[in-house]
Design a protein around this motif. Structure first.
Motif, PDB file in Angstrom:
ATOM      1  N   ARG A 162      11.093  19.512   0.644  1.00 24.02           N
ATOM      2  CA  ARG A 162      11.773  18.471   1.434  1.00 24.02           C
ATOM      3  C   ARG A 162      10.810  17.832   2.445  1.00 24.02           C
ATOM      4  NH1 ARG A 162      17.545  18.021   1.357  1.00 24.02           N
ATOM      5  NH2 ARG A 162      18.182  18.779  -0.689  1.00 24.02           N
ATOM      6  N   THR A 211      17.178  13.063   3.609  1.00 22.73           N
ATOM      7  CA  THR A 211      16.458  14.238   3.101  1.00 22.73           C
ATOM      8  C   THR A 211      16.342  15.304   4.180  1.00 22.73           C
ATOM      9  OG1 THR A 211      15.172  12.882   1.557  1.00 22.73           O
ATOM     10  CG2 THR A 211      14.289  15.050   2.096  1.00 22.73           C
ATOM     11  N   THR A 222      12.079  18.579  -5.251  1.00 22.03           N
ATOM     12  CA  THR A 222      13.198  19.046  -4.436  1.00 22.03           C
ATOM     13  C   THR A 222      14.386  19.464  -5.297  1.00 22.03           C
ATOM     14  OG1 THR A 222      14.138  16.813  -4.156  1.00 22.03           O
ATOM     15  CG2 THR A 222      12.542  17.542  -2.505  1.00 22.03           C
ATOM     16  N   TYR A 250      10.605  13.947  -5.286  1.00 23.37           N
ATOM     17  CA  TYR A 250      12.041  13.995  -5.542  1.00 23.37           C
ATOM     18  C   TYR A 250      12.355  15.026  -6.613  1.00 23.37           C
ATOM     19  CZ  TYR A 250      16.828  12.325  -6.047  1.00 23.37           C
ATOM     20  OH  TYR A 250      18.197  12.256  -6.061  1.00 23.37           O
TER      21      TYR A 250
END
Length: 404
Positions: A157, A190, A145, A142
């Motif tokens: 991603r 996502t 990204t 996370y």
């Protein structure tokens, strides 16, 4: 007594390290010094008083018997436990992008290796490995990204999609279906944030499986078929990367339709998957999905079991080459054996059912000793088998901690 102290100390150390608790932090949690902890873990000092054992076990989120009973310890350490499921839940409830250190640099190469490692562990049915390492992968992916440049956005991603897919698959294995839905939905959001069919196809399969687990079969089928149709043009242009993913969508749709007892749709999706598999087969060994003819055939057995055509499923299974099945991942092989176990139980062939379940345990111990689905099969066989098969089933049930 000294040997017992060493065994208990070794268990304390194992569970402390499995919980990723530093020595100082854990010592503080139990109100003791690091020196005291070192002596306990080395066996130099005995952990004998019940209140202290309970305090240590509570800090480790385990039953006290895990520290004092070897059989209980062995059964518990081989399975994903409630604490690790809670850690995945906590990872889903964390938004690293909001924290002050959100811009910490993440080594993308290291993150890619970690995601690949956990994907491989999953394929080998090493669920405890996945569970212990997944929360950190989710958090790091996370953050990556959020910090990624345009050039690195797709790569980061994809890792985040992989992490959330693994979380969803893990939670489905252990019947935490609402959490599995949340993880799959995260993967889908996502994937929808970038122009990458690879990510979207993989996330779609996860979200459809999660939908099925909460009894949204029609919506799952619509989602799977829509994605398979959407990617048709890109598959023609890039079959090496995308054909297998399209085929896996067809397989998921076939299984979901079978769960709805829609024989015509299940058959149609199976035929579409077979067509894709025959076109893809030369690349079978190059792709992590294990997609190919063998995987498509064992999915057919699974669909027939869900259609309550267990006799037909067993006849179909006879046409599948054992050698071809052996080329698949451990996770796929073991689930095929669980499907065969269910089919044999359904037709009253309990001896063969026990044999299939025993083979599944040999192939992937965690699938049989830890999963609720396999525990249900064990309970059924405990009540129906006699003679030598009954002895085998009792032994498996003992290793799994299952009672009739």
């Amino acid at each position: 007594m000294e040997e017992s102290a060493e065994r208990i100390g070794a268990r304390v150390r194992y569970w402390r390290e499995r919980r990723k608790l530093p020595r100082r932090q854990f010592a503080d949690m139990v109100g003791r010094s690091v020196s005291w902890l070192d002596k306990i873990e080395s066996g130099e000092r005995e952990l004998a008083r019940l209140p202290v054992i309970e305090r240590v076990a509570d800090a480790l989120s385990i039953d006290p018997a895990v520290l004092t009973d070897n059989n209980r310890d062995q059964r518990t350490r081989q399975c994903v436990d409630a604490s690790e499921v809670l850690a995945i839940r906590a990872a889903l409830a964390t938004y690293p992008g909001l924290s002050p250190d959100a811009h910490v640099t993440i080594d993308l190469a290291r993150l890619t290796r970690q995601a690949s490692y956990l994907d491989h562990a999953w394929a080998m049915s090493r669920f405890t490995v996945v569970a212990r390492n997944l929360p950190s992968l989710m958090a790091d992916a996370y953050v990556a990204t959020q910090a990624a440049s345009d050039a690195g956005l797709v790569a980061t991603r994809r890792i985040l999609v992989t992490a959330n897919r693994l979380a969803s698959s893990m939670l489905l294995k252990f019947e935490s279906n609402d959490l599995a839905w949340l993880a799959a939905d995260r993967a889908m959001h996502t994937a929808m944030g970038i122009d990458d069919t690879w990510s979207l196809a993989r996330a779609t399969r996860s979200v459809a499986r999660a939908m099925t687990s909460i009894h949204q079969h029609p919506q799952a089928i619509v989602t799977l078929v829509a994605m398979a149709d959407r990617m048709r043009g890109e598959v023609r242009a890039n079959p090496a990367e995308l054909l297998a993913l399209q085929g896996m969508l067809y397989l998921a749709a076939s299984i979901t339709a079978a769960g709805q007892e829609d024989r015509a749709l299940a058959d149609g999706m199976h035929e579409a998957a077979i067509d894709a598999a025959q076109r893809f087969e030369p690349h079978h060994d190059d792709h992590h999905t294990c997609f190919g003819v063998a995987n498509t055939l064992i999915h057919r057995v699974s669909a027939l079991v869900r259609l309550h055509e267990c006799g037909q499923a067993l006849e179909f299974a006879k046409t599948i080459s054992p050698w071809a099945v052996a080329t698949l991942s451990v996770e796929r092989q073991s689930n095929y054996l669980l499907d065969l176990t269910k089919a044999h139980i359904s037709v009253g062939n309990y001896r063969q059912a026990a044999r299939m379940l025993g083979k599944a345990e040999q192939t992937a111990p965690e699938e049989v000793r830890c999963r609720p689905l396999a525990h249900g099969l064990l309970r059924s066989l405990l009540n129906t088998t006699t003679g030598e098969p009954a002895r085998l089933v009792r032994q498996m049930a003992g290793r799994a901690g299952v009672e009739a």
